[in-house]
Write a protein that holds these residues in place. Structure first.
Motif, PDB file in Angstrom:
ATOM      1  N   SER A   1       0.853  -1.095   0.161  1.00 28.31           N
ATOM      2  CA  SER A   1      -0.030  -0.054   0.151  1.00 28.31           C
ATOM      3  C   SER A   1       0.973   1.246   0.106  1.00 28.31           C
ATOM      4  CB  SER A   1      -0.855  -0.089   1.196  1.00 28.31           C
ATOM      5  OG  SER A   1      -1.486   1.460   1.550  1.00 28.31           O
TER       6      SER A   1
ATOM      7  N   THR B   1      -0.531   4.104   1.238  1.00 29.92           N
ATOM      8  CA  THR B   1      -0.911   4.933   2.314  1.00 29.92           C
ATOM      9  C   THR B   1      -0.056   5.470   3.196  1.00 29.92           C
ATOM     10  OG1 THR B   1      -3.075   3.934   2.039  1.00 29.92           O
ATOM     11  CG2 THR B   1      -2.641   5.012   4.117  1.00 29.92           C
TER      12      THR B   1
ATOM     13  N   THR C   1      -0.547   7.883   6.098  1.00 32.16           N
ATOM     14  CA  THR C   1      -0.977   8.284   7.325  1.00 32.16           C
ATOM     15  C   THR C   1      -2.021   7.253   8.052  1.00 32.16           C
ATOM     16  OG1 THR C   1      -3.053   9.199   6.448  1.00 32.16           O
ATOM     17  CG2 THR C   1      -0.957  10.409   6.562  1.00 32.16           C
TER      18      THR C   1
ATOM     19  N   ARG D   1      -5.724   7.001   7.337  1.00 30.88           N
ATOM     20  CA  ARG D   1      -6.223   6.642   6.224  1.00 30.88           C
ATOM     21  C   ARG D   1      -6.006   5.200   6.109  1.00 30.88           C
ATOM     22  NH1 ARG D   1      -8.976  10.312   6.472  1.00 30.88           N
ATOM     23  NH2 ARG D   1      -9.219  12.327   4.945  1.00 30.88           N
ATOM     24  N   ALA D   2      -5.484   4.524   7.367  1.00 35.16           N
ATOM     25  CA  ALA D   2      -4.905   3.239   7.094  1.00 35.16           C
ATOM     26  C   ALA D   2      -5.699   2.262   7.726  1.00 35.16           C
ATOM     27  CB  ALA D   2      -3.507   3.143   7.779  1.00 35.16           C
TER      28      ALA D   2
ATOM     29  N   GLN E   1      -8.007   4.421  10.364  1.00 36.02           N
ATOM     30  CA  GLN E   1      -9.413   4.376   9.802  1.00 36.02           C
ATOM     31  C   GLN E   1     -10.314   3.161  10.117  1.00 36.02           C
ATOM     32  OE1 GLN E   1      -9.516   3.483   5.515  1.00 36.02           O
ATOM     33  NE2 GLN E   1     -10.786   5.190   5.153  1.00 36.02           N
TER      34      GLN E   1
ATOM     35  N   ASP F   1      -3.187  -1.920   5.127  1.00 37.21           N
ATOM     36  CA  ASP F   1      -2.077  -0.884   5.122  1.00 37.21           C
ATOM     37  C   ASP F   1      -0.759  -1.435   6.096  1.00 37.21           C
ATOM     38  OD1 ASP F   1      -3.271   0.931   2.966  1.00 37.21           O
ATOM     39  OD2 ASP F   1      -4.734   1.052   4.701  1.00 37.21           O
TER      40      ASP F   1
ATOM     41  N   SER G   1       4.306  -3.126   7.077  1.00 38.19           N
ATOM     42  CA  SER G   1       3.256  -2.103   6.405  1.00 38.19           C
ATOM     43  C   SER G   1       3.820  -1.875   5.228  1.00 38.19           C
ATOM     44  CB  SER G   1       3.211  -0.863   7.422  1.00 38.19           C
ATOM     45  OG  SER G   1       4.434  -0.326   7.338  1.00 38.19           O
TER      46      SER G   1
ATOM     47  N   ASN H   1       5.479   3.843   2.957  1.00 35.14           N
ATOM     48  CA  ASN H   1       5.105   5.179   3.651  1.00 35.14           C
ATOM     49  C   ASN H   1       4.563   5.251   4.918  1.00 35.14           C
ATOM     50  OD1 ASN H   1       5.783   6.032   0.829  1.00 35.14           O
ATOM     51  ND2 ASN H   1       4.023   5.993  -0.265  1.00 35.14           N
ATOM     52  N   LEU H   2       3.900   4.366   5.389  1.00 39.10           N
ATOM     53  CA  LEU H   2       3.198   4.368   6.473  1.00 39.10           C
ATOM     54  C   LEU H   2       4.272   3.819   7.655  1.00 39.10           C
ATOM     55  CD1 LEU H   2       0.449   4.661   7.993  1.00 39.10           C
ATOM     56  CD2 LEU H   2       0.180   2.077   7.613  1.00 39.10           C
TER      57      LEU H   2
END
Length: 274
Positions: A147, A149, A151, A154-155, A184, A205, A249, A252-253
């Motif tokens: 993923s 994603t 943040t 939003r995960a 999320q 994510d 993950s 990015n996360l």
């Protein structure tokens, strides 16, 4: 008889074939009456676990008679080569015993430099996740990417609870309680190997869990890494299949998720079990 080659690609094919074969046994037995034994308070094994493992180990021994094997139900057998297979014939046994159709077979092989190849097969959805070191990860032959994603808000995260959760609830429940307020959403599906495969596929994510075994995470860990994701020890140290407290993950996360986990562990003064 000529032995099978030991390149990452060839070992990946063996993992795929073995996982599919064992998964077919699980699918055939799924609607049937289960024989269930308890290995611990909430840790169980079924006749299907044993049938799947027996067939899988026979297949691996025929393909690679000199390799060592570590299997969930039958334990470790020594080999004369540098490779070792790490297999879970049924990850998600509690789901299976309750006829919840979410479980898998996990097959991985490690060499002197770590996990070389692995496969996770969901026989109910006919989804085969596989990877070879340096060659990427795929789902039914289609390349996977973790993923993007970035943040937590939003995960969609996933977790599981160890078999000793009744005796040691503070650690898994504590981190769960913190992250569920930031993410999320949160899921608990009951199969660590599939959870990691879903991280590799970008379906989840992020994922974290304590108290896992090598057969739970060997194949899934490689899937995540080869799909461009991040998998580490829960406190941020490098991933090790022998250290079963893990966090995974998309890349990015990872900084945000790792920071939250470390903050929680520091707050409770956690000391690694290993």
């Amino acid at each position: 008889m000529a032995h099978e080659p030991e390149t990452p690609a060839a070992l990946r094919r063996t993992a795929e074939e073995g996982a599919r074969m064992a998964g077919h046994i699980l699918r055939e037995r799924f609607p049937q009456h289960r024989t269930i034994e308890f290995k611990g308070g909430i840790d169980l094994v079924t006749d299907a676990d044993r049938a799947s493992e027996d067939a899988l180990l026979a297949f691996l021994r025929q393909r690679h008679p000199h390799h060592a094997i570590l299997a969930e139900e039958s334990g470790a057998t020594q080999g004369t080569d540098t490779f070792r297979w790490i297999v879970d014939p049924l990850d998600g046994t509690t789901n299976y015993s309750h006829q919840v159709p979410h479980f898998c077979v996990s097959v991985a092989v490690e060499g002197p430099e770590g996990t070389v190849a692995g496969a996770v097969y969901d026989p109910m959805r006919d989804e085969l996740f596989s990877a070879a070191k340096g060659q990427g990860a795929t789902l039914n032959g289609v390349p996977l990417k973790a993923s993007p994603t970035a943040t937590l808000e939003r995960a969609l995260l996933c977790t599981g609870f160890p078999y000793d959760v009744r005796e040691r609830p503070d650690l898994p429940v504590g981190l769960f309680s913190q992250l569920i307020l930031l993410a999320q959403g949160m899921r608990r599906t009951g199969s660590a190997a599939l959870d990691l495969a879903y991280v590799a596929a970008g379906r989840f994510d992020g994922y974290f869990e304590f108290g896992l075994k090598p057969w739970d995470i060997a194949a899934g860990g490689l899937l995540v890494a080869e799909a461009g994701g991040v998998i580490v020890h829960i406190d941020g140290r490098p991933f090790d299949v022998l250290k079963g407290d893990v966090l995974a993950s998309g890349a990015n996360l990872a900084p945000q998720l790792m920071a939250q986990a470390k903050r929680f562990l520091d707050e409770i003064g956690w000391t690694p079990r290993d």
